[in-house]
Every structure is written in structure tokens, then in C-alpha cells.
Design a protein around this motif. Sequence first.
Motif, PDB file in Angstrom:
ATOM      1  N   LEU A  41      38.432  10.315  44.638  1.00 56.04           N
ATOM      2  CA  LEU A  41      38.550  10.759  43.254  1.00 56.04           C
ATOM      3  C   LEU A  41      39.943  10.421  42.747  1.00 56.04           C
ATOM      4  O   LEU A  41      40.927  10.582  43.470  1.00 56.04           O
ATOM      5  CB  LEU A  41      38.354  12.281  43.145  1.00 56.04           C
ATOM      6  N   ASN A  42      39.999  10.000  41.506  1.00 51.92           N
ATOM      7  CA  ASN A  42      41.291   9.675  40.891  1.00 51.92           C
ATOM      8  C   ASN A  42      41.900  10.958  40.317  1.00 51.92           C
ATOM      9  O   ASN A  42      42.158  11.069  39.122  1.00 51.92           O
ATOM     10  CB  ASN A  42      41.077   8.612  39.800  1.00 51.92           C
ATOM     11  N   VAL A  43      42.083  11.906  41.215  1.00 51.48           N
ATOM     12  CA  VAL A  43      42.618  13.223  40.861  1.00 51.48           C
ATOM     13  C   VAL A  43      43.672  13.581  41.908  1.00 51.48           C
ATOM     14  O   VAL A  43      43.368  13.685  43.100  1.00 51.48           O
ATOM     15  CB  VAL A  43      41.507  14.299  40.852  1.00 51.48           C
ATOM     16  N   CYS A  44      44.885  13.764  41.463  1.00 49.78           N
ATOM     17  CA  CYS A  44      45.973  14.069  42.398  1.00 49.78           C
ATOM     18  C   CYS A  44      45.871  15.527  42.845  1.00 49.78           C
ATOM     19  O   CYS A  44      45.690  16.423  42.013  1.00 49.78           O
ATOM     20  CB  CYS A  44      47.314  13.816  41.721  1.00 49.78           C
ATOM     21  N   PRO A  45      46.008  15.793  44.155  1.00 52.14           N
ATOM     22  CA  PRO A  45      45.933  17.178  44.622  1.00 52.14           C
ATOM     23  C   PRO A  45      47.106  18.034  44.151  1.00 52.14           C
ATOM     24  O   PRO A  45      47.031  19.267  44.234  1.00 52.14           O
ATOM     25  CB  PRO A  45      45.903  17.048  46.153  1.00 52.14           C
ATOM     26  N   HIS A  46      48.164  17.418  43.637  1.00 51.83           N
ATOM     27  CA  HIS A  46      49.299  18.219  43.176  1.00 51.83           C
ATOM     28  C   HIS A  46      48.955  19.003  41.915  1.00 51.83           C
ATOM     29  O   HIS A  46      48.912  20.217  41.928  1.00 51.83           O
ATOM     30  CB  HIS A  46      50.526  17.329  42.939  1.00 51.83           C
ATOM     31  N   ALA A  47      48.696  18.318  40.823  1.00 55.18           N
ATOM     32  CA  ALA A  47      48.455  19.009  39.553  1.00 55.18           C
ATOM     33  C   ALA A  47      47.194  18.526  38.854  1.00 55.18           C
ATOM     34  O   ALA A  47      46.996  18.789  37.671  1.00 55.18           O
ATOM     35  CB  ALA A  47      49.668  18.842  38.637  1.00 55.18           C
ATOM     36  N   GLY A  48      46.354  17.821  39.593  1.00 54.12           N
ATOM     37  CA  GLY A  48      45.060  17.432  39.043  1.00 54.12           C
ATOM     38  C   GLY A  48      45.100  16.284  38.047  1.00 54.12           C
ATOM     39  O   GLY A  48      44.097  16.013  37.385  1.00 54.12           O
ATOM     40  N   ARG A  49      46.221  15.605  37.969  1.00 55.84           N
ATOM     41  CA  ARG A  49      46.328  14.481  37.037  1.00 55.84           C
ATOM     42  C   ARG A  49      45.753  13.222  37.665  1.00 55.84           C
ATOM     43  O   ARG A  49      45.626  13.093  38.880  1.00 55.84           O
ATOM     44  CB  ARG A  49      47.811  14.238  36.702  1.00 55.84           C
ATOM     45  N   ARG A  50      45.417  12.248  36.811  1.00 57.14           N
ATOM     46  CA  ARG A  50      45.040  10.922  37.311  1.00 57.14           C
ATOM     47  C   ARG A  50      46.256  10.300  37.986  1.00 57.14           C
ATOM     48  O   ARG A  50      47.393  10.567  37.592  1.00 57.14           O
ATOM     49  CB  ARG A  50      44.606  10.025  36.153  1.00 57.14           C
ATOM     50  N   LEU A  51      46.008   9.430  38.958  1.00 56.13           N
ATOM     51  CA  LEU A  51      47.128   8.802  39.649  1.00 56.13           C
ATOM     52  C   LEU A  51      47.594   7.532  38.962  1.00 56.13           C
ATOM     53  O   LEU A  51      48.742   7.117  39.147  1.00 56.13           O
ATOM     54  CB  LEU A  51      46.752   8.487  41.107  1.00 56.13           C
ATOM     55  N   ASP A  52      46.726   6.894  38.169  1.00 57.01           N
ATOM     56  CA  ASP A  52      47.108   5.634  37.511  1.00 57.01           C
ATOM     57  C   ASP A  52      47.907   5.922  36.234  1.00 57.01           C
ATOM     58  O   ASP A  52      47.716   6.928  35.578  1.00 57.01           O
ATOM     59  CB  ASP A  52      45.891   4.759  37.214  1.00 57.01           C
ATOM     60  N   TRP A  53      48.804   5.022  35.892  1.00 50.29           N
ATOM     61  CA  TRP A  53      49.643   5.223  34.699  1.00 50.29           C
ATOM     62  C   TRP A  53      48.936   4.748  33.430  1.00 50.29           C
ATOM     63  O   TRP A  53      49.277   5.156  32.321  1.00 50.29           O
ATOM     64  CB  TRP A  53      51.010   4.566  34.857  1.00 50.29           C
TER      65      TRP A  53
END
Length: 108
Positions: A41-53
Motif C-alpha cells: 500500500l502506498n501509505v506510510c506507517p508514520h502518518a498515513g501519507r502517500r510516499l510519492d511526492w
Amino acid sequence: MDVTDFESLVDGVPAEAEAVIDGIAESLILLRDGAQVRAWLNVCPHAGRRLDWAPGKFLLSKSGQLVCAAHGATFELQGGQCLAGPCRGEALRAIAVQVRDGVVALVN
Ligand code: FES
């Protein structure tokens, strides 16, 4: 469900695709590795944001690790583990995919 065309993926270069998982449209990170593809999933475990810019535009470290564009968490691309940054020790959520007839598809 088909996710993307296998030949559209470049070996070792993360790509983004959309897929419906559990009835929800999700963004996926796809990584071609030879004849195989890994997906998260393109969901960062830190704050739930997408990882791509930007959609499908991912940052890579000099050593080939995926860097979250939001706050810089760094992930290895075998198991999706966070090696450095604010969610160190956590991991991306893996999504089971398979390559079949030139298409990357979700494994149900
Ligand atoms: S949301 Fe990815 S490092 Fe904060």
C-alpha cells in the motif's frame, strides 16, 4: 483484479498503480524484480501519507531504498521494513500480487 501491465514496470524502479482492495480504491507501490513483482500500500506507517511526492514519483536513497516524501522515513524494498526515520521498525503493508499472462494482478 488486474493492477497494471507487467511490461510497463522497470526493474528496480518503484511505480504506482491503483487497485480496489476490500472495496476501497487504494494506491499501490509496485516493484518489479526480474520476473516477479512486489507490492505494498502506498501509505506510510508514520502518518498515513502517500510516499510519492507526485503520483508515481518516488524518492530513492543512493543505496536504492524508498524514502517517504513526507518526513523521510526510509524503507528497504524486499520486505518493506522501515530502517530509519519516524516509523523505524514498522513496515509497509504488503499486498499479494502475481504476474499472469503479462499482467500484474491481485491474489485473492
Ligand atoms: S508520513 Fe512518511 S515519514 Fe511521515
